[in-house]
Motif scaffolding. Sequence first.
Motif, PDB file in Angstrom:
ATOM      1  N   LEU A  39      49.939  40.346  45.658  1.00  0.00           N
ATOM      2  CA  LEU A  39      48.655  40.353  46.355  1.00  0.00           C
ATOM      3  C   LEU A  39      47.643  39.785  45.370  1.00  0.00           C
ATOM      4  CD1 LEU A  39      48.385  43.910  47.966  1.00  0.00           C
ATOM      5  CD2 LEU A  39      49.578  41.917  48.816  1.00  0.00           C
ATOM      6  N   ILE A  40      46.976  38.746  45.807  1.00  0.00           N
ATOM      7  CA  ILE A  40      46.028  38.092  44.902  1.00  0.00           C
ATOM      8  C   ILE A  40      44.675  37.970  45.585  1.00  0.00           C
ATOM      9  CG2 ILE A  40      45.562  35.972  43.576  1.00  0.00           C
ATOM     10  CD1 ILE A  40      48.780  35.538  44.058  1.00  0.00           C
ATOM     11  N   GLY A  41      43.630  38.416  44.893  1.00  0.00           N
ATOM     12  CA  GLY A  41      42.256  38.276  45.409  1.00  0.00           C
ATOM     13  C   GLY A  41      41.434  37.517  44.386  1.00  0.00           C
ATOM     14  N   LEU A  42      40.528  36.677  44.873  1.00  0.00           N
ATOM     15  CA  LEU A  42      39.737  35.850  43.948  1.00  0.00           C
ATOM     16  C   LEU A  42      38.262  36.181  44.038  1.00  0.00           C
ATOM     17  CD1 LEU A  42      41.330  32.349  44.690  1.00  0.00           C
ATOM     18  CD2 LEU A  42      41.698  33.738  42.630  1.00  0.00           C
ATOM     19  N   GLU A  43      37.604  36.113  42.888  1.00  0.00           N
ATOM     20  CA  GLU A  43      36.143  36.135  42.833  1.00  0.00           C
ATOM     21  C   GLU A  43      35.756  34.813  42.196  1.00  0.00           C
ATOM     22  OE1 GLU A  43      34.881  40.378  41.434  1.00  0.00           O
ATOM     23  OE2 GLU A  43      37.032  40.167  41.126  1.00  0.00           O
ATOM     24  N   ASN A  45      42.426  38.586  40.582  1.00  0.00           N
ATOM     25  CA  ASN A  45      42.981  39.938  40.717  1.00  0.00           C
ATOM     26  C   ASN A  45      44.411  39.859  41.233  1.00  0.00           C
ATOM     27  OD1 ASN A  45      40.329  41.681  40.473  1.00  0.00           O
ATOM     28  ND2 ASN A  45      39.880  39.904  41.736  1.00  0.00           N
ATOM     29  N   PRO A  70      42.537  40.441  49.152  1.00  0.00           N
ATOM     30  CA  PRO A  70      43.753  40.035  48.418  1.00  0.00           C
ATOM     31  C   PRO A  70      44.801  39.413  49.343  1.00  0.00           C
ATOM     32  CG  PRO A  70      43.680  42.406  48.648  1.00  0.00           C
ATOM     33  CD  PRO A  70      42.404  41.909  49.239  1.00  0.00           C
ATOM     34  N   SER A 113      48.145  42.106  41.997  1.00  0.00           N
ATOM     35  CA  SER A 113      49.024  43.272  41.985  1.00  0.00           C
ATOM     36  C   SER A 113      50.304  42.887  42.712  1.00  0.00           C
ATOM     37  CB  SER A 113      48.362  44.467  42.675  1.00  0.00           C
ATOM     38  OG  SER A 113      48.280  44.245  44.056  1.00  0.00           O
ATOM     39  N   VAL A 131      33.853  36.449  47.211  1.00  0.00           N
ATOM     40  CA  VAL A 131      34.914  37.441  46.970  1.00  0.00           C
ATOM     41  C   VAL A 131      35.873  37.439  48.151  1.00  0.00           C
ATOM     42  CG1 VAL A 131      35.412  39.876  46.476  1.00  0.00           C
ATOM     43  CG2 VAL A 131      33.243  38.872  45.707  1.00  0.00           C
ATOM     44  N   THR A 132      37.139  37.169  47.875  1.00  0.00           N
ATOM     45  CA  THR A 132      38.121  37.175  48.970  1.00  0.00           C
ATOM     46  C   THR A 132      38.835  38.521  49.031  1.00  0.00           C
ATOM     47  OG1 THR A 132      40.156  36.547  47.792  1.00  0.00           O
ATOM     48  CG2 THR A 132      38.637  34.764  48.378  1.00  0.00           C
ATOM     49  N   LYS A 142      45.703  47.207  40.780  1.00  0.00           N
ATOM     50  CA  LYS A 142      45.007  45.923  40.592  1.00  0.00           C
ATOM     51  C   LYS A 142      44.773  45.623  39.107  1.00  0.00           C
ATOM     52  CE  LYS A 142      40.480  45.338  40.909  1.00  0.00           C
ATOM     53  NZ  LYS A 142      39.090  45.160  41.352  1.00  0.00           N
TER      54      LYS A 142
HETATM   55  P1  ADP Z   1      36.110  46.349  42.380  1.00  0.00           P
HETATM   56  O1  ADP Z   1      35.504  47.451  43.135  1.00  0.00           O
HETATM   57  O2  ADP Z   1      36.914  46.758  41.213  1.00  0.00           O
HETATM   58  O3  ADP Z   1      35.179  45.198  42.085  1.00  0.00           O
HETATM   59  P2  ADP Z   1      37.069  45.265  44.828  1.00  0.00           P
HETATM   60  O4  ADP Z   1      37.832  46.119  45.740  1.00  0.00           O
HETATM   61  O5  ADP Z   1      35.650  44.967  45.136  1.00  0.00           O
HETATM   62  O6  ADP Z   1      37.222  45.766  43.357  1.00  0.00           O
HETATM   63  O7  ADP Z   1      37.837  43.879  44.748  1.00  0.00           O
HETATM   64  C1  ADP Z   1      37.561  42.926  43.837  1.00  0.00           C
HETATM   65  C2  ADP Z   1      38.602  41.866  44.026  1.00  0.00           C
HETATM   66  O8  ADP Z   1      39.907  42.395  43.780  1.00  0.00           O
HETATM   67  C3  ADP Z   1      38.654  41.268  45.426  1.00  0.00           C
HETATM   68  O9  ADP Z   1      38.878  39.870  45.316  1.00  0.00           O
HETATM   69  C4  ADP Z   1      39.848  41.954  46.051  1.00  0.00           C
HETATM   70  O10 ADP Z   1      40.483  41.119  47.003  1.00  0.00           O
HETATM   71  C5  ADP Z   1      40.774  42.126  44.867  1.00  0.00           C
HETATM   72  N1  ADP Z   1      41.701  43.251  45.007  1.00  0.00           N
HETATM   73  C6  ADP Z   1      41.435  44.505  45.384  1.00  0.00           C
HETATM   74  N2  ADP Z   1      42.533  45.262  45.370  1.00  0.00           N
HETATM   75  C7  ADP Z   1      43.551  44.449  44.960  1.00  0.00           C
HETATM   76  C8  ADP Z   1      44.943  44.638  44.740  1.00  0.00           C
HETATM   77  N3  ADP Z   1      45.555  45.813  44.915  1.00  0.00           N
HETATM   78  N4  ADP Z   1      45.658  43.569  44.320  1.00  0.00           N
HETATM   79  C9  ADP Z   1      45.082  42.385  44.129  1.00  0.00           C
HETATM   80  N5  ADP Z   1      43.792  42.157  44.321  1.00  0.00           N
HETATM   81  C10 ADP Z   1      43.020  43.176  44.730  1.00  0.00           C
END
Ligand code: ADP
Length: 490
Positions: free
Chosen positions: A7-11, A198, A159, A200, A156-157, A217
């Motif tokens: 699972l990948i999320g980008l900022e 990000n 994941p 996981s 912010v996407t 994460k």
């Molecule tokens: P934070 O509160 O730590 O800033 P967020 O939930 O706002 O975290 O998410 C920040 C980024 O991390 C977003 O891009 C989201 O998609 C990503 N993200 C959140 N949980 C996971 C996860 N389990 N694995 C991968 N990316 C994640």
Amino acid sequence: MTKYKALIGLEMHCEISETKTKVFSGAKNGYSSKSNEFIHPLDMAFPGTLPVVNKEAVRKALMVSIILNCKQPEYLYFERKNYYYPDLPKGYQITQETKPAPIGVNGVFTYDCHDEEKSVRINNIHLEEDSASLDHFSKMSLIDYNRSGMPLLELVTEPDFRSSEEAVAFLETMRAIYQYAGISEADSKKGQIRCDVNVSIMEEGLDETDPANWGTKVEMKNVNSFGSVKETIDYEISRQIALKESGKYDEMEQQTRRWDDEAKETKYMRGKVDAIDYKYFIEPNIPKFKITKEWLEEIKASIPPLQKERRDKYVSEYGLKPYDAKVLVKDRSVSDYFERVVQTGVKPSEAVNWITTILLGAINKLEIGIDEFFITSSMLAELLQMVEEGKISKNQAKNALYEAVEKEKNPIDIVKEQGVSQIQDESSLKEMVDKLLLEHPKEVDDYLNKGLTNVVNFFLGQVMKQTQGKANPAKTMQILKEELDKRKTN
Ligand code: ADP
Ligand code: MG
């Protein structure tokens, strides 16, 4: 062995480079090799200064929000994110958290990854100010406030990416949107794009819509090139799988790491317990501002043709191969260069060949953008027109262009210097042919009475010899045939 999925999320941070001034001050929004040149007292947090919102920055941010199919807020608010760092003189950054409502929320956006359509949910997009930049030396650090207060968009996407390829394809699509919509040069070499990645992993087969099934994460801060984004993700997925396989994954805490580009690995920076509480609150010095439906409609109507539309036009109107069209639109500056060449009347199918086979290779090698290239679009256009008009052959143009690339010169000057300009003047060619035919009666007879057509090639060879290869072969051939045939009827 258990199968895992990532699972990948980008900022993604992108500076808005195409506004005249900064987001809250009247200082110029631009790059200077001189430190502290484009600054206003506000950018250095002088007492008594107050922020004034740059409407054009808000307009551009809203345009991205619309393109990403996000929901726009009814009112514009800003918030303070409080922390101290030497590049942040106020002791807080003016930004937008998701409450009350940033520039965009809840978008769904589709992009292509290896010709397959993929979809990603956009958590939010918000407008904020960039920090100053620090230059570190062995005994001191210097602060350059040029960057302080530049408008910055953070996207912010959710994941939703499952591989490094998908993440990078999305980033490339976004970069193109920023460029084509006239929002930013989006040049990572200038530090205009910065990403937090990000990652996981979770077991295949579990319900991925339930966050309870997601893994822990791990966030990688400030990954600065798309190449590094790919390496970071691939490395992190393998590292996390290895932890799972060795039974140590459950001990792994939520953490922030960084990509070490030399060691080619991610390195631990801090754990969740060290996370800062930014104590967000609404920025009291900026009154809330109504975003009207009419304004949003007007912004929507002003979105220029983006990458996809240009690509489709190149295929349907110009008849280019889909692959070539894709290569041209990858970078807006290349697509603009191509269009400038075509506007001068050069055939699109010709222009694309020269750009993709010779010029793109050259600029990649030099690691520069096509706009910084010494061979401008008008030079290429002039050269290709000379070919189209038959003044020089394709081969001559090609050689001149290769030499121009090598010597950093104007290809037209090379054509002129070498005198490779073909002898065009029909009357002088005719004169030469006349003389040759008189000098070689036997060959003329062979052609006229014995039908030996290869005699024409003999005469062509003679013309080339006399002109040292500068005669236009096609034209010479045509004159030769005409002159010989004239003698047939006489
Ligand atoms: P934070 O509160 O730590 O800033 P967020 O939930 O706002 O975290 O998410 C920040 C980024 O991390 C977003 O891009 C989201 O998609 C990503 N993200 C959140 N949980 C996971 C996860 N389990 N694995 C991968 N990316 C994640
Ligand atoms: Mg953030």
